[in-house]
Design a protein around this motif. Sequence first.
Motif, PDB file in Angstrom:
ATOM      1  N   GLU A 273     -10.862  33.324  13.934  1.00  0.00           N
ATOM      2  CA  GLU A 273     -10.174  34.296  12.991  1.00  0.00           C
ATOM      3  C   GLU A 273      -8.641  33.976  12.714  1.00  0.00           C
ATOM      4  O   GLU A 273      -7.973  33.798  13.796  1.00  0.00           O
ATOM      5  N   PRO A 274      -8.369  34.167  11.298  1.00  0.00           N
ATOM      6  CA  PRO A 274      -7.137  34.384  11.208  1.00  0.00           C
ATOM      7  C   PRO A 274      -6.094  35.283  12.210  1.00  0.00           C
ATOM      8  O   PRO A 274      -6.610  36.151  12.547  1.00  0.00           O
ATOM      9  N   GLY A 275      -4.592  34.728  12.653  1.00  0.00           N
ATOM     10  CA  GLY A 275      -4.023  35.848  13.567  1.00  0.00           C
ATOM     11  C   GLY A 275      -3.845  35.135  15.042  1.00  0.00           C
ATOM     12  O   GLY A 275      -3.393  36.024  15.758  1.00  0.00           O
ATOM     13  N   HIS A 276      -4.142  34.041  15.148  1.00  0.00           N
ATOM     14  CA  HIS A 276      -3.861  33.400  16.340  1.00  0.00           C
ATOM     15  C   HIS A 276      -3.151  32.257  16.757  1.00  0.00           C
ATOM     16  O   HIS A 276      -3.778  31.093  15.813  1.00  0.00           O
ATOM     17  N   SER A 277      -2.318  32.177  17.432  1.00  0.00           N
ATOM     18  CA  SER A 277      -1.593  30.944  17.576  1.00  0.00           C
ATOM     19  C   SER A 277      -2.127  29.827  18.528  1.00  0.00           C
ATOM     20  O   SER A 277      -2.672  30.386  19.612  1.00  0.00           O
ATOM     21  N   PHE A 278      -1.924  28.817  18.332  1.00  0.00           N
ATOM     22  CA  PHE A 278      -2.413  27.473  19.358  1.00  0.00           C
ATOM     23  C   PHE A 278      -1.176  26.662  19.600  1.00  0.00           C
ATOM     24  O   PHE A 278      -1.521  25.506  19.642  1.00  0.00           O
ATOM     25  N   THR A 279      -0.155  27.110  19.881  1.00  0.00           N
ATOM     26  CA  THR A 279       1.068  26.210  20.003  1.00  0.00           C
ATOM     27  C   THR A 279       0.694  25.157  21.397  1.00  0.00           C
ATOM     28  O   THR A 279       0.725  24.125  20.996  1.00  0.00           O
ATOM     29  N   GLY A 280       0.459  26.069  22.323  1.00  0.00           N
ATOM     30  CA  GLY A 280       0.122  25.013  23.656  1.00  0.00           C
ATOM     31  C   GLY A 280      -0.804  24.219  23.881  1.00  0.00           C
ATOM     32  O   GLY A 280      -0.925  22.898  24.172  1.00  0.00           O
ATOM     33  N   MET A 434      -8.586  23.407  24.517  1.00  0.00           N
ATOM     34  CA  MET A 434      -7.417  22.597  25.351  1.00  0.00           C
ATOM     35  C   MET A 434      -6.560  23.685  26.315  1.00  0.00           C
ATOM     36  O   MET A 434      -6.334  24.854  25.899  1.00  0.00           O
ATOM     37  N   PRO A 435      -6.197  23.045  27.453  1.00  0.00           N
ATOM     38  CA  PRO A 435      -5.200  23.543  28.184  1.00  0.00           C
ATOM     39  C   PRO A 435      -3.879  23.519  27.228  1.00  0.00           C
ATOM     40  O   PRO A 435      -3.583  22.893  26.421  1.00  0.00           O
ATOM     41  N   LYS A 436      -2.933  24.530  27.833  1.00  0.00           N
ATOM     42  CA  LYS A 436      -1.581  24.687  27.211  1.00  0.00           C
ATOM     43  C   LYS A 436      -0.814  23.664  27.806  1.00  0.00           C
ATOM     44  O   LYS A 436      -0.821  23.442  28.846  1.00  0.00           O
ATOM     45  N   SER A 437       0.350  23.134  26.999  1.00  0.00           N
ATOM     46  CA  SER A 437       1.692  22.423  27.624  1.00  0.00           C
ATOM     47  C   SER A 437       2.525  22.476  26.657  1.00  0.00           C
ATOM     48  O   SER A 437       2.407  23.034  25.581  1.00  0.00           O
ATOM     49  N   ASN A 438       3.756  22.049  27.013  1.00  0.00           N
ATOM     50  CA  ASN A 438       5.020  22.340  26.595  1.00  0.00           C
ATOM     51  C   ASN A 438       5.418  21.173  25.467  1.00  0.00           C
ATOM     52  O   ASN A 438       4.715  20.240  25.512  1.00  0.00           O
ATOM     53  N   PHE A 439       6.574  21.585  24.774  1.00  0.00           N
ATOM     54  CA  PHE A 439       7.025  20.273  23.987  1.00  0.00           C
ATOM     55  C   PHE A 439       7.830  19.565  24.655  1.00  0.00           C
ATOM     56  O   PHE A 439       8.272  19.802  26.081  1.00  0.00           O
ATOM     57  N   ASP A 440       8.059  18.290  24.311  1.00  0.00           N
ATOM     58  CA  ASP A 440       8.768  17.049  25.230  1.00  0.00           C
ATOM     59  C   ASP A 440      10.063  17.379  24.861  1.00  0.00           C
ATOM     60  O   ASP A 440      10.632  17.734  24.156  1.00  0.00           O
ATOM     61  N   GLU A 441      10.998  16.819  25.807  1.00  0.00           N
ATOM     62  CA  GLU A 441      12.474  16.790  26.208  1.00  0.00           C
ATOM     63  C   GLU A 441      12.662  15.469  25.024  1.00  0.00           C
ATOM     64  O   GLU A 441      11.683  14.561  25.128  1.00  0.00           O
ATOM     65  N   PRO A 442      13.642  15.298  24.916  1.00  0.00           N
ATOM     66  CA  PRO A 442      15.051  16.160  25.017  1.00  0.00           C
ATOM     67  C   PRO A 442      15.219  17.357  24.246  1.00  0.00           C
ATOM     68  O   PRO A 442      16.229  17.762  24.269  1.00  0.00           O
TER      69      PRO A 442
END
Lengths: 625, 407, 157
Positions: A273-280, A434-442
């Motif tokens: 449904e619209p309204g959910h973020s999947f950033t990680g 998917m499991p969540k993860s962060n953005f890359d450095e730098p």
Amino acid sequence: MSKSENIRIPVSQQALIVEKPIDITAIGGTVTIQINEKKVSVPFGTTILDACKENQIHIPTLCHHPDLCIAGVCRICVVEVEGLRTLQTSCSFPVTSPIKIHTSTEKVRKARRHIIDLLLSEHYGECYSCFRNENCELQSLAKEYGVDGYSFGHILEPKYKVDKSSAAVIRDMNKCILCKRCVRTCIDLQEVGVLEAIKRGHDTHVGTFLDKPLADVICINCGQCINRCPTAALRANDPSDEIWNAIDDPKKHVVIQTAPSPRAAIGEEFGIEPGHSFTGELNTALRRIGFDKVFDTNFTADLTIMEEGTELIRRLKKVVVEKDSSVKLPQFTSCSPGWIKFIEHFYPEYLDYLSSAKSPQQMFGAVIKTFYAKESKIDPADIITVALMPCAAKKFECNRPEMNASGFKDVDYGLTTREMAKMIREAGIHLPEMPKSNFDEPFGNASGAGLIFGATGGVMEAALRTVYELVTGREVPFENLRIEPCRGFEGIKQAYIKLDNCVESYNFLEGVELKFIVAHGTANAKKVMEMLQRGELRDVHFVEIMACPGGCLGGGGQPIPTSEEIRRKRAQAIYEEEEGLPVRKSHENVHIKYIYENFLTDGPCGELSHKLLHTHYTKRGKYIS
Amino acid sequence: METTLKTSKKRTGPVLFSNYQQADGIKKAIELGRENILLELKNSGLKGRGGAGFSTATKWMLSAAANAEKKFIVCNADEGEPGTFKDRVLLLEYPELVFDGMVIAGFTIGAKKGIVYLRGEYEYMLPSLEGFLNKMKEENLLGKNILEKEGFDFDINIRLGSGAYVCGEETALIESLEGYRGEPRNRPPFPVNTGYLGYPTVVNNVETLASIPHIIYKGGEWFKKNGTDKSKGSKLFSVSGDCGKPGVYELQWGTKISELLEIVEAKNCKAVQVGGASGVCLPKSQFNRSLAYEDAATGGSIIIFDESRNMLKILKNFMEFFVEESCGQCTPCRVGNTKLLEGVDNIGKGEYTFSYINNLKELGKTMQAASKCGLGQSSPNSFISILDNFKEEIFYSNRKGIKNVKE
Amino acid sequence: MLVVEKNNLSYEIERMVKEYGSDRQSLLQILQAIQKKYKHISDFAQQEIARLMNIHPVEVYSVISFYSFLSTEPKGRNIVRLCKTIACDMAGKDAVETAVKRELGISFGETTNDQRISLEYTNCLGMCDEGPAMLINEKVYTHLDPEMAVNILNEIK
């Protein structure tokens, strides 16, 4: 009711006009009608379609779209109204008397099936070889009405050449069913006016001025027509094959930056449904696909705030202190490439009002191929930068000849949310798992200010958080940093914020009421520009304009379908995610501090940033040669 | 030869072609006043002569009742139905009837402006019509305080079409007047409430307007002495095709087709197309039917086919017409007509099954029910009636000895 | 197009917009006037009209393409429109058509090399009782036979 003589009448005819009786209260403001033997009360003037929807009766539609005025041309929504000889289109028929409606009689069912059959007979190609397979309104209707063959034949040769001239939008009129949603989008909703119905009778088709290729007319590449096309007649120019090739090439270092809006909408492509973020989840998926680095465009959104905010303060200083009349105010934002092309075509004499700051996408491209390449000791010639964007116009933007500040093409490919979802599916990944993860450095995780760039008013809100604090030394006086006047979907929002008790270096701004305007959709941009032309913006300092309704979250590269309800949910997802972030002001982003300390050492709007992060614009004008 | 255009009227009739002195109707109208005009009109039972047959009195009453700062009278002179040319005769030979009718209409509903939408094909009439209007202005039959009646202002402009049959549909006509493509509008709202530029607008056919001065001057009673119970008055018929005396005839409503055929000296007649390309095609067995709203309805077009004609070729000509002249906005009409034409071609090639033919006829019924305007709603009429009424010839004969329509 | 021609055309269009008004409802009249004078409405003219009437060029093009009597392509000095609808068809339109094509050496939809005549078909002219009929510019010719038609065409300049 009469059409005012000053207002341009939309080309797609008058919307529904209902003559109200002199005293509606005499009939209680509602009308009791009968739908399929059931008596229901509906407000006077409601369309049959809405009346049915209220009462859980599904009526199929094609040319109808919640964002657009009524057309009544596909005829799929016909119903029987007792006493009338012909079938009536429920989308256009207002209830003004106690009528009796039948929504699925034999006559109605037959008519609907015939209409689907007719559309299919001229709809070139087969569903299985179409990118809109399973997300096509014509296909769904064919299924709903049990169409299992081509009763009236099927076109075997394409009738029109596919127009691939545009970097952003591809038009395949062989798939067009002439619902004219794109026409109404282009002329009425966006007021760009590139598409119209051409010729008549069986030769009718949607075309451009003199049927020229899209690249040769004044299309702004917003892609709003794509979002509203029920079939595969319109699509974005998809570079995913080239991106796959780059990923497969071991010599290439492929990095991707992801804008804030795709993550708030891409779930829709996976049945959420619209309204959910999947950033990680998205970060993980992108790495599994094979991108070498996953960066957050919000980093350069923060950088944009630093540059654009500094530019604004400089302009203010020049106007307030130095009384320099050559400096233009209000300053207009420049993040939306659809808006940039719009102003280049329609208001070329006002380009000086635009901030010279590049959009976050282009800043990132330049930073990756210079700063990042240096830091990570990779030859920029081997770097491929991909930008995941909610936008069709970004494809045109990255191909602008001036966008090569790094010495290379700063951004190699602009990829839409829809195309990304396709790549993810192709890689055998179901995003929500998917499991969540962060953005890359730098560049790491950016601030919340960058994230809200996705919604209309977001750039303004982010800029105010930083500018106000730089100038006064205090946080903006809004609870939990929510600058409410910037939020919401009103077409044009105006407000001001008073700068007082300024820090010493900014005391020239003491007492200034910083006035700003936020507009979204180019129809509203046009209104703002007309205000500017009439001299009504003399005391306004900053204007944010986004080409697409709702801002980037409603961009031309976002999942289909779209509606205000869907756009609201995406905005909600963005704002909710933002409140959970540890850093919510651009100037507090540690990676921003780092880049100014170690790379852009002469500071915002300094010499190097001017070379890499700022740009110039082209007076295009409206004439089509 | 460049036509003299004064040769088509073949018979002086009892109503429209009866004697009328210009301005008599207007004078009488002023004398009667609005309400009595409407009563007289209602009593006459006059129905629209363009083909749809809507009560003229009702149309006028609705717009007279509408509250608006401006109102318009539009004369629909976009006569494009194949086989129709009565309006040409009226405009050239009886302009006083048409224009007096418009003036009376303006007086009745409170409109100050009348517009004649003249089809582009009739541009050659423009000088004479404009000359006539100027003469009316000089005689104070147009302009301010008409015939010294305080506040009775009315002017007439002529606007040209540009070659689009569909503009004869009243809402398409209004779109065209407004400078748009001639694409019919959704209804409701109706032009009587929301018409030209959004104002209440009465759109009447040339012949309807031409009947008005007679009715007002001579009375509704006089008018309805002619015709049948449900079709009052007389009708102009445009007769063409295989007959000795083609032309415009004023005949009583209720005249039998066979009677008409005799009058126009048609011999060896096989079929009669009643109502033009969008009408129905009747075989000999139905020649005893009457021309009237309640039986064989028509806007006046009568096309006669003799035994030598090939009905399939005729049908093809009609369907080609609709494929070109559909405005193209709605699915049933734009695609439907193409499919019917394809069907005609397939029949011609012998490439058909009867289930396919039946399917097409069913499609025709859908077009009649679901198209947006009268064009698509009536274009399948000839397809269905020709295939039904001339089955023998089309499907069972080897067609030897039948002349091509084009020979 | 030469600059001088462009300027003249712009001036002419400005004059027409002034005469008929810049409201949308004047569009068709302006297009008809330009069509009449220049025998077509060029892409430049379309954009000038759009500019002066504050509408989009594609809207002008859309309207032109809808109406058979308006064209964006240059046409000959005289436009001949032969009626192809049923009554004229039955009355012998085919023979006239053949003769005219043979005489001028062009097909329908084409223009003679000397720009003298463009041949076109048209739907019902309302001359069903006097067919075959044709329209030359705005004049109508009826009761045609092949020889007559050809003679008429040979006489026009």
